[in-house]
Design a protein around this motif. Structure first.
Motif, PDB file in Angstrom:
ATOM      1  N   LEU A  89       0.837  -1.195   0.000  1.00 57.75           N
ATOM      2  CA  LEU A  89       0.000   0.000   0.000  1.00 57.75           C
ATOM      3  C   LEU A  89       0.875   1.249   0.000  1.00 57.75           C
ATOM      4  CD1 LEU A  89      -2.692  -0.985   2.676  1.00 57.75           C
ATOM      5  CD2 LEU A  89      -3.146  -0.557   0.248  1.00 57.75           C
ATOM      6  N   VAL A  90       0.614   2.150  -0.921  1.00 55.57           N
ATOM      7  CA  VAL A  90       1.209   3.477  -0.858  1.00 55.57           C
ATOM      8  C   VAL A  90       0.361   4.266   0.135  1.00 55.57           C
ATOM      9  CG1 VAL A  90       1.700   5.604  -2.122  1.00 55.57           C
ATOM     10  CG2 VAL A  90       2.081   3.371  -3.218  1.00 55.57           C
ATOM     11  N   VAL A  91       0.982   4.742   1.210  1.00 54.44           N
ATOM     12  CA  VAL A  91       0.238   5.372   2.308  1.00 54.44           C
ATOM     13  C   VAL A  91       0.590   6.854   2.401  1.00 54.44           C
ATOM     14  CG1 VAL A  91      -0.360   5.236   4.753  1.00 54.44           C
ATOM     15  CG2 VAL A  91       0.408   3.175   3.546  1.00 54.44           C
ATOM     16  N   ALA A 117      -4.685   5.275   1.826  1.00 53.90           N
ATOM     17  CA  ALA A 117      -3.758   4.300   1.260  1.00 53.90           C
ATOM     18  C   ALA A 117      -4.348   3.736  -0.014  1.00 53.90           C
ATOM     19  CB  ALA A 117      -3.494   3.176   2.261  1.00 53.90           C
ATOM     20  N   LEU A 118      -3.449   3.343  -0.934  1.00 52.84           N
ATOM     21  CA  LEU A 118      -3.935   2.816  -2.208  1.00 52.84           C
ATOM     22  C   LEU A 118      -2.960   1.833  -2.822  1.00 52.84           C
ATOM     23  CD1 LEU A 118      -1.987   4.972  -3.693  1.00 52.84           C
ATOM     24  CD2 LEU A 118      -4.033   6.333  -3.974  1.00 52.84           C
ATOM     25  N   ASN A 119      -3.534   0.951  -3.628  1.00 52.03           N
ATOM     26  CA  ASN A 119      -2.785   0.093  -4.526  1.00 52.03           C
ATOM     27  C   ASN A 119      -3.601   0.018  -5.813  1.00 52.03           C
ATOM     28  OD1 ASN A 119      -4.847  -1.795  -4.001  1.00 52.03           O
ATOM     29  ND2 ASN A 119      -3.621  -2.867  -2.467  1.00 52.03           N
ATOM     30  N   GLU A 120      -3.279  -0.895  -6.693  1.00 49.71           N
ATOM     31  CA  GLU A 120      -4.003  -0.913  -7.966  1.00 49.71           C
ATOM     32  C   GLU A 120      -5.403  -1.499  -7.852  1.00 49.71           C
ATOM     33  OE1 GLU A 120      -1.673  -4.503 -10.085  1.00 49.71           O
ATOM     34  OE2 GLU A 120      -0.648  -3.246  -8.613  1.00 49.71           O
ATOM     35  N   GLU A 121      -5.725  -2.065  -6.678  1.00 49.96           N
ATOM     36  CA  GLU A 121      -7.026  -2.684  -6.491  1.00 49.96           C
ATOM     37  C   GLU A 121      -8.022  -1.816  -5.742  1.00 49.96           C
ATOM     38  OE1 GLU A 121      -6.163  -6.365  -4.535  1.00 49.96           O
ATOM     39  OE2 GLU A 121      -5.476  -7.339  -6.398  1.00 49.96           O
ATOM     40  N   GLN A 122      -7.541  -0.963  -4.846  1.00 50.70           N
ATOM     41  CA  GLN A 122      -8.464  -0.176  -4.041  1.00 50.70           C
ATOM     42  C   GLN A 122      -7.802   1.076  -3.483  1.00 50.70           C
ATOM     43  OE1 GLN A 122      -9.376  -3.048  -0.889  1.00 50.70           O
ATOM     44  NE2 GLN A 122      -8.082  -1.904   0.515  1.00 50.70           N
ATOM     45  N   LEU A 123      -8.653   1.990  -3.046  1.00 48.70           N
ATOM     46  CA  LEU A 123      -8.224   3.201  -2.361  1.00 48.70           C
ATOM     47  C   LEU A 123      -9.085   3.318  -1.110  1.00 48.70           C
ATOM     48  CD1 LEU A 123      -7.653   6.679  -4.016  1.00 48.70           C
ATOM     49  CD2 LEU A 123      -8.830   6.459  -1.836  1.00 48.70           C
ATOM     50  N   SER A 124      -8.449   3.542   0.033  1.00 50.07           N
ATOM     51  CA  SER A 124      -9.175   3.628   1.299  1.00 50.07           C
ATOM     52  C   SER A 124      -8.726   4.849   2.081  1.00 50.07           C
ATOM     53  CB  SER A 124      -8.943   2.382   2.156  1.00 50.07           C
ATOM     54  OG  SER A 124      -9.379   1.220   1.494  1.00 50.07           O
TER      55      SER A 124
END
Length: 229
Positions: free
Chosen positions: A148-150, A196-203
């Motif tokens: 996760l990129v945070v 936080a995000l990755n290629e599947e989701q953003l939260s």
């Protein structure tokens, strides 16, 4: 505490704009936050809330599969190593690149560089390190849900920051351009994850309400009593 400390005096422009967007586009329903966000609930949002990440992901998807990455030698060298060894090597590999603010590099207040752009210019800021580390680890076979990129609010230095979080055997670690070693969340208790995000989701992370926690604890009991008799 930190090795190779780099300034993050410039706040990451867009954090507060993005938070506003989250309130508009967030998808109903809260989920348990990752271990580095203890005491928070993760609310899922659409990628429209962070257009710069959306742009980077679309460019990555359009990249030919045969295209050689700038860090192919690194991937080949440590691809078979223990996961923690891989994290340490990736962190050190990218942290050798000099730090500079976007206003100095691009003449704008905030720009998320693609990994290729970061490597080619040989300079970047905290989110550029995080994105490049994410991409390199994905190339090594790491799953998206373990990375996760945070975006962080650093309460010690009163600035916004970004780092890559990676999970190994249930333990989260930060790959931080400020530190030459891997950091556990307990090493940086003044880091407040914002989103936080990755290629599947953003939260986006919000403080967990005690009433929600109590409700969650009560549900198994209710379910059990419902099945009795």
């Amino acid at each position: 505490m930190f090795g190779s400390f780099s300034s993050t005096a410039r706040p990451i422009l867009g954090v507060f704009v993005s938070l506003f967007l989250f309130t508009v586009v967030s998808i109903p329903g809260a989920v348990a936050a990752p271990g580095f966000a203890s005491g928070y609930t993760a609310i899922k949002a659409t990628f429209d809330a962070q257009p710069q990440w959306k742009r980077i992901m679309s460019q990555a998807a359009a990249r030919p599969a045969s295209a050689a990455s700038p860090w192919q030698d690194l991937v080949s060298e440590i691809g078979g190593e223990h996961p923690l060894r891989q994290l340490d090597a990736v962190n050190r590999y990218f942290n050798r690149i000099p730090y500079a603010e976007d206003s100095q590099i691009y003449g704008v207040s905030d720009h998320w560089a693609t990994p290729e752009e970061f490597i080619r210019r040989n300079v970047g800021d905290c989110e550029d390190y995080s994105i490049a580390k994410y991409t390199a680890l994905r190339a090594m076979g790491w799953s998206a849900d373990s990375l996760l990129v945070v975006v962080i609010r650093d309460h010690k230095f009163k600035v916004n920051h970004a780092a890559l979080a990676a999970k190994v055997d249930g333990q989260w670690y930060y790959l931080d351009n400020r530190a030459s070693r891997l950091l556990k969340p307990s090493d940086v208790p003044f880091y407040q994850p914002v989103y936080a995000l990755n290629e599947e989701q953003l939260s986006v992370f919000v403080k967990a309400r005690p009433t929600l926690a109590a409700s969650a604890r009560a549900k198994p009991q209710n379910a059990a009593s419902g099945h009795s008799g």
